[in-house]
Design a protein around this motif. Structure first.
Motif, short mmCIF file in Angstrom:
data_model
loop_
_atom_site.label_atom_id
_atom_site.label_comp_id
_atom_site.label_asym_id
_atom_site.label_seq_id
_atom_site.Cartn_x
_atom_site.Cartn_y
_atom_site.Cartn_z
N THR A 218 0.83 -1.21 0.00
CA THR A 218 0.00 0.00 0.00
C THR A 218 0.87 1.26 0.00
OG1 THR A 218 -1.74 -1.17 1.20
CG2 THR A 218 -1.82 1.24 1.23
N ALA A 219 1.93 1.26 0.82
CA ALA A 219 2.81 2.43 0.87
C ALA A 219 3.56 2.62 -0.45
CB ALA A 219 3.80 2.29 2.03
N ARG A 220 4.05 1.51 -1.02
CA ARG A 220 4.82 1.62 -2.25
C ARG A 220 3.93 2.08 -3.42
NH1 ARG A 220 7.34 -2.83 -1.74
NH2 ARG A 220 5.76 -4.13 -2.73
N GLY A 221 2.68 1.64 -3.42
CA GLY A 221 1.79 2.01 -4.52
C GLY A 221 0.82 3.10 -4.15
N ALA A 222 1.21 3.99 -3.22
CA ALA A 222 0.28 5.01 -2.73
C ALA A 222 -0.25 5.90 -3.85
CB ALA A 222 0.97 5.85 -1.65
N ARG A 223 0.62 6.29 -4.77
CA ARG A 223 0.17 7.17 -5.86
C ARG A 223 -0.82 6.47 -6.76
NH1 ARG A 223 5.72 10.37 -7.77
NH2 ARG A 223 6.11 11.41 -5.76
N THR A 224 -0.55 5.21 -7.06
CA THR A 224 -1.48 4.44 -7.90
C THR A 224 -2.81 4.25 -7.19
OG1 THR A 224 0.38 3.27 -8.89
CG2 THR A 224 -1.79 2.27 -9.13
N VAL A 225 -2.76 3.97 -5.90
CA VAL A 225 -3.99 3.80 -5.12
C VAL A 225 -4.83 5.07 -5.17
CG1 VAL A 225 -4.88 3.50 -2.77
CG2 VAL A 225 -3.05 2.03 -3.59
N GLU A 226 -4.16 6.21 -5.00
CA GLU A 226 -4.88 7.48 -5.02
C GLU A 226 -5.43 7.79 -6.41
OE1 GLU A 226 -4.13 12.18 -3.82
OE2 GLU A 226 -2.48 10.72 -3.76
N ALA A 227 -4.61 7.53 -7.44
CA ALA A 227 -5.03 7.85 -8.80
C ALA A 227 -6.23 7.02 -9.24
CB ALA A 227 -3.86 7.64 -9.77
N LEU A 228 -6.29 5.77 -8.83
CA LEU A 228 -7.37 4.88 -9.25
C LEU A 228 -8.52 4.81 -8.25
CD1 LEU A 228 -5.28 1.91 -10.72
CD2 LEU A 228 -6.29 3.86 -11.93
N GLY A 229 -8.41 5.59 -7.18
CA GLY A 229 -9.48 5.59 -6.18
C GLY A 229 -9.64 4.27 -5.45
N LEU A 230 -8.53 3.65 -5.12
CA LEU A 230 -8.56 2.33 -4.48
C LEU A 230 -8.38 2.41 -2.97
CD1 LEU A 230 -6.30 0.39 -7.02
CD2 LEU A 230 -8.80 0.48 -6.96
N GLN A 231 -8.56 3.61 -2.40
CA GLN A 231 -8.27 3.76 -0.98
C GLN A 231 -9.11 2.82 -0.12
OE1 GLN A 231 -8.85 6.20 -3.15
NE2 GLN A 231 -7.69 8.08 -2.69
N GLU A 232 -10.42 2.77 -0.37
CA GLU A 232 -11.29 1.95 0.45
C GLU A 232 -10.94 0.47 0.33
OE1 GLU A 232 -13.43 2.93 2.69
OE2 GLU A 232 -12.87 5.00 2.27
#
Length: 594
Positions: A218-232
């Motif tokens: 999650t930390a390594r892919g934080a930007r991807t998570v934010e860009a794709l709206g995968l936070q939840e």
């Protein structure tokens, strides 16, 4: 042949009890003299500790018999002398034990590092960084703490307990039998605990690894998570891992909550039993009051070593599970090494024949791929996302083996070569790079330990990373935490500079310049091409300018190579590559070079 190993949650083995026991014996033999000295000193300390209760019993008998103060004073001084001797012996034994523990821990750390570095890349990637990180930090640290603290303490306590029981039996066999029977409650409680604890602590270790992996991903892919709206979704996955971690820890806590109260009650039983039986025997003249007092003191004294053993029992179980996880890396590291007599490649010609490949139990990602890479050519592999470009690059680099078909270099399977021999023929460079703590010079010399400063600067110049604003102290610029922290593009250039220094026969670039701006990327790729003149370069790329500059272009769609030829041939053919070129060029890409 079975190794007696199980599997962790991501596929890394966990050593079985027999393997773990043999590994522990091997470590003891490597420092056998220190281990023997530790045992002897602990035995002497335990023997010195037995004298005081016996002398106390003598004092009671002397007073009952009407002895004077002089006798009592001499016995009291003897008690003091033996207490001082015990203190010194315990200190000496602890010193020897700590030195033994630290040396053994150093061996465990070195072996773990060697085994981690020996892991095949595909095994390490599938295991994930979380499991390896937990084994190399938490597990190794717990084993070290046990070797340094718990191990010597338990050894001392075990010797003391045996000597104390022997002393009670020496005073009177009936009193000794009564004391042993009173201790049966501890035996039953410990047996109940030991049946359940190993599996519970292994499960806790696996849960810790899974949680560390989730947090790292999650930390390594934080930007991807934010860009794709995968936070939840990521939060939900982390909560599941946290809940599993909590559940396994609650399980081990429940085991301790049963063990410790049962033990506390069991301490009182043998002392009370000896006093009651001793009173009866003394009334009949079978034993003296002093013997009963000494036996009661011995059994009361027994609670201290037993308490040490039982309190450390949790740590011993936890560290045993950790040691099994650490030792479990051995078969993974050494079980994939090809036989030393395996033939070497006849040349650097790479051939792919009817290759099919699938990840785990999924469908085929590559479907009947055929490709021959000519010696010294620059081949670009292009295609839409999910076409199988990166997977093909991994197979060419030997990171994975095909499900069917063959990938060979010099007519030898690439995946069958040992790491050292493979890297002399094929090097894979991706957009994921690591910057090691140290100077720029240290990071570059990983690829060429004997390189001069002039060669290091030349390699940086080739990839456009020799600007003063990035290297305020030149090659002595510190990189890493608390120092000059390079961004992704600079880390990528540093990795490419290592490639220049390594000077491989075949280079596979999988989006190796993706983090650079288009102008710098094109300059870097052309500079690399000139430096690697005569070498084979396979570039997996989204920027079609890379394909324009290549000798040939392979177009992948749906896991197959659908087109193969020069840039001009494919544009003239009007197929998928021509459509990609028109779309990219019309979308604002730089005009083709004249």
């Amino acid at each position: 042949m079975s190794t007696g190993a199980g599997r962790g949650p991501r596929g890394l083995p966990v050593a079985g009890p027999s393997v773990t026991f043999r590994a522990a014996l091997r470590l003891v033999r490597l420092d056998g003299r220190a281990f023997a000295a530790m045992i002897v000193l602990n035995a002497l300390a335990a023997a010195a500790g037995l004298v005081a209760p016996w002398l106390l019993g003598r004092i009671v008998d002397e007073v009952v018999a009407g002895g004077g103060a002089a006798v009592v004073d001499r016995l009291a001084l003897a008690i003091l002398g033996f207490a001082v001797a015990q203190l010194l012996l315990v200190r000496w034994a602890g010193y020897v034990g700590h030195r033994f523990g630290e040396r053994t821990l150093a061996r465990i750390r070195e072996e773990f590092t060697d085994r981690t570095l020996a892991l095949p890349a595909r095994v390490a990637e599938r295991a994930g960084t979380g499991d390896l990180l937990t084994r190399g930090t938490t597990d190794v640290a717990l084993v070290g703490a046990t070797l340094r603290d718990a191990g010597p303490e338990v050894l001392i306590a075990a010797v003391q307990a045996l000597f104390i029981l022997g002393a009670v039996f020496a005073l009177d066999p009936l009193l000794g039998t009564c004391g042993v029977v009173g201790l049966l409650g501890i035996w039953f409680a410990a047996r109940w605990y030991l049946r359940r604890a190993p599996g519970a602590y292994l499960a806790e270790g696996d849960a810790n690894s899974a949680l560390a992996q989730q947090l790292a991903d999650t930390a390594r892919g934080a930007r991807t998570v934010e860009a794709l709206g995968l936070q939840e979704r990521r939060i939900a996955a982390c909560r599941v891992a946290i809940e599993e971690c909590r559940r396994t820890r609650t399980r081990t806590l429940s085991l301790r909550s049963v063990l410790f109260p049962a033990i506390d009650v069991s301490y009182v039983v043998p002392v009370a039993g000896v006093l009651l039986l001793g009173g009866v025997l003394e009334a009949r003249g079978a034993v003296s009051v002093g013997a009963v007092v000494a036996a009661a003191v011995y059994l009361r004294q027994l609670s201290q070593p037993l308490d040490t053993i039982l309190q450390r029992l949790e740590q011993l179980q936890s560290s045993g599970a950790s040691f099994a996880r650490v030792e479990g890396l051995a078969p993974a590291a050494h079980g994939h090494v090809p036989p030393p007599a395996s033939p070497g490649p006849a040349d650097d010609r790479i051939e792919v024949r009817d290759v099919r490949f699938a990840y785990d139990d999924g469908g085929d990602v590559l479907r009947g791929v055929d490709l021959t890479v000519r010696l010294g050519e620059r081949l670009a592999v292009v295609g839409p996302s999910g076409a199988g470009k990166t997977t093909l690059g991994r197979l060419l680099a030997g990171l994975d083996a095909p499900r069917t078909g063959s990938v060979t270099v010099g007519r030898v399977p690439v995946a069958g070569l040992d790491a050292e021999r493979l890297r002399r023929h094929v090097v894979l460079v991706t957009q994921e790079h690591h910057v090691f703590l140290g100077t720029v010079r240290d990071n570059l010399r990983i690829a060429a330990p004997d390189a001069t400063d002039a060669e290091l600067r030349a390699a940086l110049a080739v990839v456009g990373a020799d600007r003063a604003e990035w290297l305020p102290d030149g090659l002595d610029t510190d990189l890493g935490h608390g120092a000059h922290r390079p961004d992704g593009a600079r880390a990528q250039q540093l990795a490419l500079a290592r490639v220049v220094l390594a000077d491989p026969h075949t280079l596979i670039l999988d989006e190796a310049t993706a983090l650079l701006d288009p102008g710098t990327a094109r300059h870097t790729e052309r500079a690399l091409a000139s430096v690697l003149e005569g070498r084979t370069v396979i570039a997996v790329a989204h920027r079609l300018q890379t394909a324009h500059d290549a000798d040939r272009v392979a177009v992948m769609e749906g896991g197959r190579i659908t087109e193969l030829g020069t840039h001009d041939e494919l544009v003239a053919a009007g197929g998928a590559y021509a459509a990609l070129w028109r779309s990219w060029h019309g979308g604002g890409g730089p005009a083709p070079a004249p």
